[in-house]
Design an enzyme around this catalytic site. Structure first.
Site, PDB file in Angstrom:
ATOM      1  N   HIS A   1       1.409   8.060  -2.003  1.00  0.00           N
ATOM      2  CA  HIS A   1       2.281   9.006  -1.293  1.00  0.00           C
ATOM      3  C   HIS A   1       1.756   9.305   0.091  1.00  0.00           C
ATOM      4  O   HIS A   1       2.502   9.435   1.046  1.00  0.00           O
ATOM      5  CB  HIS A   1       2.367  10.332  -2.056  1.00  0.00           C
ATOM      6  CG  HIS A   1       3.116  10.213  -3.328  1.00  0.00           C
ATOM      7  ND1 HIS A   1       2.852  10.990  -4.423  1.00  0.00           N
ATOM      8  CD2 HIS A   1       4.114   9.402  -3.672  1.00  0.00           C
ATOM      9  CE1 HIS A   1       3.668  10.651  -5.389  1.00  0.00           C
ATOM     10  NE2 HIS A   1       4.437   9.689  -4.963  1.00  0.00           N
TER      11      HIS A   1
ATOM     12  N   ASN B   1       9.418 -11.828   0.735  1.00  0.00           N
ATOM     13  CA  ASN B   1       8.107 -11.417   0.213  1.00  0.00           C
ATOM     14  C   ASN B   1       7.873 -12.074  -1.142  1.00  0.00           C
ATOM     15  O   ASN B   1       6.833 -12.678  -1.406  1.00  0.00           O
ATOM     16  CB  ASN B   1       8.029  -9.893   0.043  1.00  0.00           C
ATOM     17  CG  ASN B   1       8.365  -9.153   1.316  1.00  0.00           C
ATOM     18  OD1 ASN B   1       8.246  -9.706   2.398  1.00  0.00           O
ATOM     19  ND2 ASN B   1       8.790  -7.902   1.202  1.00  0.00           N
ATOM     20  N   ASP B   2       8.873 -11.948  -2.006  1.00  0.00           N
ATOM     21  CA  ASP B   2       8.725 -12.559  -3.322  1.00  0.00           C
ATOM     22  C   ASP B   2       8.945 -14.057  -3.281  1.00  0.00           C
ATOM     23  O   ASP B   2       8.262 -14.807  -3.978  1.00  0.00           O
ATOM     24  CB  ASP B   2       9.687 -11.904  -4.324  1.00  0.00           C
ATOM     25  CG  ASP B   2       9.118 -10.599  -4.827  1.00  0.00           C
ATOM     26  OD1 ASP B   2       7.953 -10.610  -5.258  1.00  0.00           O
ATOM     27  OD2 ASP B   2       9.808  -9.568  -4.762  1.00  0.00           O
TER      28      ASP B   2
ATOM     29  N   CYS C   1      15.731 -10.090   4.113  1.00  0.00           N
ATOM     30  CA  CYS C   1      15.330  -8.683   4.109  1.00  0.00           C
ATOM     31  C   CYS C   1      13.850  -8.503   3.746  1.00  0.00           C
ATOM     32  O   CYS C   1      13.396  -7.394   3.546  1.00  0.00           O
ATOM     33  CB  CYS C   1      16.221  -7.870   3.182  1.00  0.00           C
ATOM     34  SG  CYS C   1      16.088  -8.371   1.469  1.00  0.00           S
TER      35      CYS C   1
ATOM     36  N   GLU D   1      14.985 -14.453  -4.351  1.00  0.00           N
ATOM     37  CA  GLU D   1      13.539 -14.218  -4.249  1.00  0.00           C
ATOM     38  C   GLU D   1      12.759 -15.155  -5.159  1.00  0.00           C
ATOM     39  O   GLU D   1      11.537 -15.149  -5.163  1.00  0.00           O
ATOM     40  CB  GLU D   1      13.133 -12.790  -4.618  1.00  0.00           C
ATOM     41  CG  GLU D   1      14.190 -11.763  -4.589  1.00  0.00           C
ATOM     42  CD  GLU D   1      13.654 -10.361  -4.775  1.00  0.00           C
ATOM     43  OE1 GLU D   1      12.796  -9.945  -3.992  1.00  0.00           O
ATOM     44  OE2 GLU D   1      14.095  -9.670  -5.712  1.00  0.00           O
TER      45      GLU D   1
ATOM     46  N   ARG E   1       1.254 -11.581  -3.791  1.00  0.00           N
ATOM     47  CA  ARG E   1       1.485 -10.933  -2.497  1.00  0.00           C
ATOM     48  C   ARG E   1       0.583  -9.731  -2.258  1.00  0.00           C
ATOM     49  O   ARG E   1       0.433  -9.276  -1.122  1.00  0.00           O
ATOM     50  CB  ARG E   1       2.960 -10.514  -2.374  1.00  0.00           C
ATOM     51  CG  ARG E   1       3.404  -9.553  -3.432  1.00  0.00           C
ATOM     52  CD  ARG E   1       4.911  -9.378  -3.451  1.00  0.00           C
ATOM     53  NE  ARG E   1       5.356  -8.259  -2.627  1.00  0.00           N
ATOM     54  CZ  ARG E   1       6.602  -7.807  -2.601  1.00  0.00           C
ATOM     55  NH1 ARG E   1       7.536  -8.392  -3.338  1.00  0.00           N
ATOM     56  NH2 ARG E   1       6.936  -6.791  -1.862  1.00  0.00           N
TER      57      ARG E   1
ATOM     58  N   ARG F   1      15.665   0.417  -0.655  1.00  0.00           N
ATOM     59  CA  ARG F   1      14.917   0.262  -1.901  1.00  0.00           C
ATOM     60  C   ARG F   1      15.031   1.578  -2.672  1.00  0.00           C
ATOM     61  O   ARG F   1      14.763   2.641  -2.113  1.00  0.00           O
ATOM     62  CB  ARG F   1      13.445  -0.034  -1.628  1.00  0.00           C
ATOM     63  CG  ARG F   1      13.179  -1.403  -1.012  1.00  0.00           C
ATOM     64  CD  ARG F   1      11.671  -1.595  -0.865  1.00  0.00           C
ATOM     65  NE  ARG F   1      11.297  -2.951  -0.532  1.00  0.00           N
ATOM     66  CZ  ARG F   1      11.060  -3.366   0.721  1.00  0.00           C
ATOM     67  NH1 ARG F   1      11.176  -2.525   1.741  1.00  0.00           N
ATOM     68  NH2 ARG F   1      10.703  -4.612   0.943  1.00  0.00           N
TER      69      ARG F   1
ATOM     70  N   ARG G   1      19.890  -1.468  -3.081  1.00  0.00           N
ATOM     71  CA  ARG G   1      19.381  -2.456  -4.032  1.00  0.00           C
ATOM     72  C   ARG G   1      19.165  -1.756  -5.370  1.00  0.00           C
ATOM     73  O   ARG G   1      18.595  -0.659  -5.420  1.00  0.00           O
ATOM     74  CB  ARG G   1      18.054  -3.030  -3.559  1.00  0.00           C
ATOM     75  CG  ARG G   1      17.522  -4.020  -4.593  1.00  0.00           C
ATOM     76  CD  ARG G   1      16.248  -4.672  -4.160  1.00  0.00           C
ATOM     77  NE  ARG G   1      15.134  -3.740  -4.206  1.00  0.00           N
ATOM     78  CZ  ARG G   1      13.912  -4.050  -3.781  1.00  0.00           C
ATOM     79  NH1 ARG G   1      13.685  -5.241  -3.268  1.00  0.00           N
ATOM     80  NH2 ARG G   1      12.948  -3.186  -3.863  1.00  0.00           N
TER      81      ARG G   1
HETATM   82  C1  PEP Z   1      11.216  -9.177  -0.928  1.00  0.00           C
HETATM   83  O1  PEP Z   1      10.729  -9.563  -1.998  1.00  0.00           O
HETATM   84  O2  PEP Z   1      11.174  -9.841   0.137  1.00  0.00           O
HETATM   85  C2  PEP Z   1      11.886  -7.868  -0.853  1.00  0.00           C
HETATM   86  C3  PEP Z   1      12.576  -7.506   0.208  1.00  0.00           C
HETATM   87  O3  PEP Z   1      11.753  -7.046  -1.924  1.00  0.00           O
HETATM   88  P1  PEP Z   1      10.412  -6.198  -2.255  1.00  0.00           P
HETATM   89  O4  PEP Z   1       9.457  -6.346  -1.114  1.00  0.00           O
HETATM   90  O5  PEP Z   1      10.872  -4.796  -2.468  1.00  0.00           O
HETATM   91  O6  PEP Z   1       9.946  -6.857  -3.515  1.00  0.00           O
HETATM   92 MG    MG Z   2      11.248  -8.546  -3.800  1.00  0.00          MG
END
Ligand code: PEP
Ligand code: MG
Length: 603
Positions: free
Chosen positions: A206, A470-471, A518, A447, A481, A313, A350
């Protein structure tokens, strides 16, 4: 072989007497100034056996302390609500609820009455047991909640002793602490602190979220920084690189003042781009949207010129309320406020993406959570959770343009099951006569490599695709990650990742639907030209990153970007792509944020 994980490195000492500690930068910016060493805790609590006639007085003393702690927290909730908004205020509300949590409250009373022990000791014993359980959890989220409990414990013990809480600190200092709670930082922010450095903490704690929201540069995970400084010492805190320098030399100070100034100028310069369109020199428009997760970040949309929200998110709402699953109506009211604020631009919600590193308390232990019960898989197994959120989003959608995005879709049958649930929820809302968005665009998050490879089939049954790089990077390159040890292998510009993005764009194009990115990559100006060249039509990133991305878009032609993307796809590794992109950016006159990292004085 040196097998020391990055996070436990010893401090580096330079011949000039500087001490350099590495941690994790969780809120950007550079702070230079005197340290304020904030020592919390340190209260010894002695055990005392009560005489039988003392017991009820002790119970009363405990109850009065709880009431006073509640009043304290109510004050903090008011300040948080004013400065940060509703979602952050809920953090402290959760702390307030902990005070009366049965597992704590009743257990303390039991200790006082049945073991005849003094209230201070009972509070400490019960809360320590509870905290240890949280600290032993596999979930980073639960481990971090242990800090909240410590805050509640200390607050209670101080009130039992009628002591004063230290909430005033010297203004314009860098606060150094073992750990700070979100309550601390909200109160400190009124004293215009320059930055925060902490021994412990993670980027999802937080305090990190709040530091970012308040714009206070912060570095966490610095190991024993508190043992190496005294109040008044001069410190440099680098929230970009996750580093602090104690007793800096004049050269170092001059270097960081220069970086501070460059950052200020860069922010200033980028501000001038905010009202301008994200359009290439030859008139091709790219949609730039914001990634948000807190309601209090909404003003950033206008501040950075985003065209609505490309990714909201929704996990934090669930995390903040701990075990209590938010009710449909609470979600609906929050979502509706967001939609109304953002309209006439679009809000993309999402669905809950739990699992992986974002664990719900109900999650059981998994050896491999990123490959386990996560995202859509949880939602399909927990229809009550899915339906409540779908209803809240659909109802909020009646108040402005709204899109729905589904995380961690892997296979087509999963996607179809999700659509069946959606149809069921829509039918029920219709039957109940509740207003909701009948035509809400529905998007698949790409993803997982399987989804990228099957994008054409998914695109046939969706309204848009959004690539979570990211995923996608994590699953394509088999690199966790969140793991510091392999952070260097996490390469979003790897040709294999780019090929999957290309495959996704092709699939979407066949069905005439748009594709966005994204993940963090969307906010990295080094990736902008390649993504646009691959055919991505929308980029969604943290708002502060958007002006830097826009700067690249406005400096290029679409054809040049296409050529760059084609060349990048033919490279054999990420290094080669990066080299090519950096040369390209220089040729296009795009000096980037990494200029700020211009060589440091030798150490
Ligand atoms: C991603 O995986 O790129 C994504 C936007 O989702 P998160 O980072 O919340 O897993
Ligand atoms: Mg993701």
């Amino acid at each position: 072989m040196d097998a020391t994980p990055a996070g436990v490195a010893e401090p580096r000492r330079t011949p000039d007497g500087e001490c350099i500690l590495e941690g994790k930068g969780v809120a950007p910016g550079i702070a230079i100034g005197p340290v304020f060493l904030y020592a919390r805790g340190g209260m010894t609590v002695e055990h005392r056996r009560l005489d039988p006639d003392e017991v009820e007085r002790e119970v009363e003393r405990f109850e009065r302390a709880v009431e006073r702690a509640e009043r304290d927290l109510e004050k903090i909730i008011t300040v948080a609500r004013e400065r940060l908004g509703e979602t952050s205020a809920q953090i402290f509300d959760a702390q307030r609820l902990m005070l009366r949590d049965d597992q704590v409250y009743q257990a303390v009373l039991h200790h006082i009455r049945h073991d005849r022990c003094n209230a201070d000791y009972a509070v400490k014993t019960v809360m320590t047991q509870h905290r240890r359980r949280l600290e032993a959890s596999d979930s980073e989220y639960l481990r971090e909640r242990a800090n909240d409990l410590l805050d509640v414990q200390e607050r209670l013990i101080r009130h039992l002793r009628r002591g004063k809480l230290l909430s005033s600190i010297d203004a314009e200092t860098i606060v150094v602490a073992q750990t700070l709670t979100a309550a601390d930082i909200v109160l400190f922010s009124r004293r215009q602190i320059l930055g925060c450095a902490m021994d412990y903490g993670g980027p999802t704690s937080h305090v990190s979220i709040i530091a970012r929201a308040l714009g206070v540069p912060a570095v966490v995970g610095l190991q024993r920084v508190t043992e190496r400084v005294q109040s008044g010492d001069t410190m440099i805190l680098d929230g970009f690189e996750g580093r602090v320098i104690i007793h800096p030399t004049e050269d170092r100070l001059a270097h960081y003042r220069m970086r501070q100034e460059r950052y200020r100028r860069l922010l200033q310069e980028q501000k001038s781009l905010i009202p301008l369109p994200a359009e290439t020199l030859d008139g091709h428009r790219v949609t730039l949207r914001a990634n948000l997760e807190l309601e209090e970040e909404l003003d950033l949309i206008e501040a950075y010129g985003a065209d609505g929200i490309g990714l909201f998110r929704t996990e934090i709402q669930y995390l903040f309320t701990r075990r209590i699953t938010p009710q449909e109506d609470d979600l609906y009211h929050q979502y509706r406020r967001i939609v109304e604020h953002v309209a006439p631009a679009v809000t993309t919600f999402r669905l809950l993406d739990m699992g992986g590193d974002k664990m719900l308390p109900m999650s059981h232990r998994e050896h491999n959570p990123f490959l386990g019960w996560r995202g859509l898989r949880i939602l399909l197994d927990r229809p009550e959770l899915l339906h409540a959120q779908l209803r809240a989003i659909l109802r909020a959608g009646a108040h402005g343009p709204t899109r729905l995005l589904v995380p961690m879709v892997t296979t087509l049958p999963e996607w179809r099951r999700l659509r069946e649930h959606l149809a069921e929820v829509q039918d029920r809302l219709r039957h109940e006569g509740l207003p909701f968005a009948e035509q809400m665009p529905l998007g698949v998050m790409i993803e997982v490599p399987a989804a990228a490879l099957m994008a054409e089939h998914l695109a046939a049954e969706a309204d848009f695709l959004s690539i979570g790089t990211n995923d996608l990077t994590q699953y394509t390159l088999a690199v966790d990650r969140g793991n510091d040890l392999v952070a260097g292998l996490f390469q979003e510009l790897h040709p294999a990742v780019l090929a999957l993005i290309q495959k996704t764009v092709e699939g979407a194009r066949r069905h005439g639907i748009p594709v966005s990115v994204c993940g963090e990559m969307a906010g990295d100006p080094r990736a902008t030209a390649v993504l646009v060249g691959l055919g991505v039509s929308e980029l969604s990133a943290v708002p502060a990153a958007l002006p830097g991305v826009k700067r690249v878009i406005r400096a290029m032609n679409l054809d040049e970007a296409r050529t760059l993307a084609t060349q990048a796809l033919q490279e054999i590794d990420a290094e080669a792509v990066r080299g090519r992109v950096e040369t390209w950016l220089k040729q296009h006159g795009c000096g980037l944020l990494h200029d700020l990292n211009a060589s440091e004085p030798a150490s």
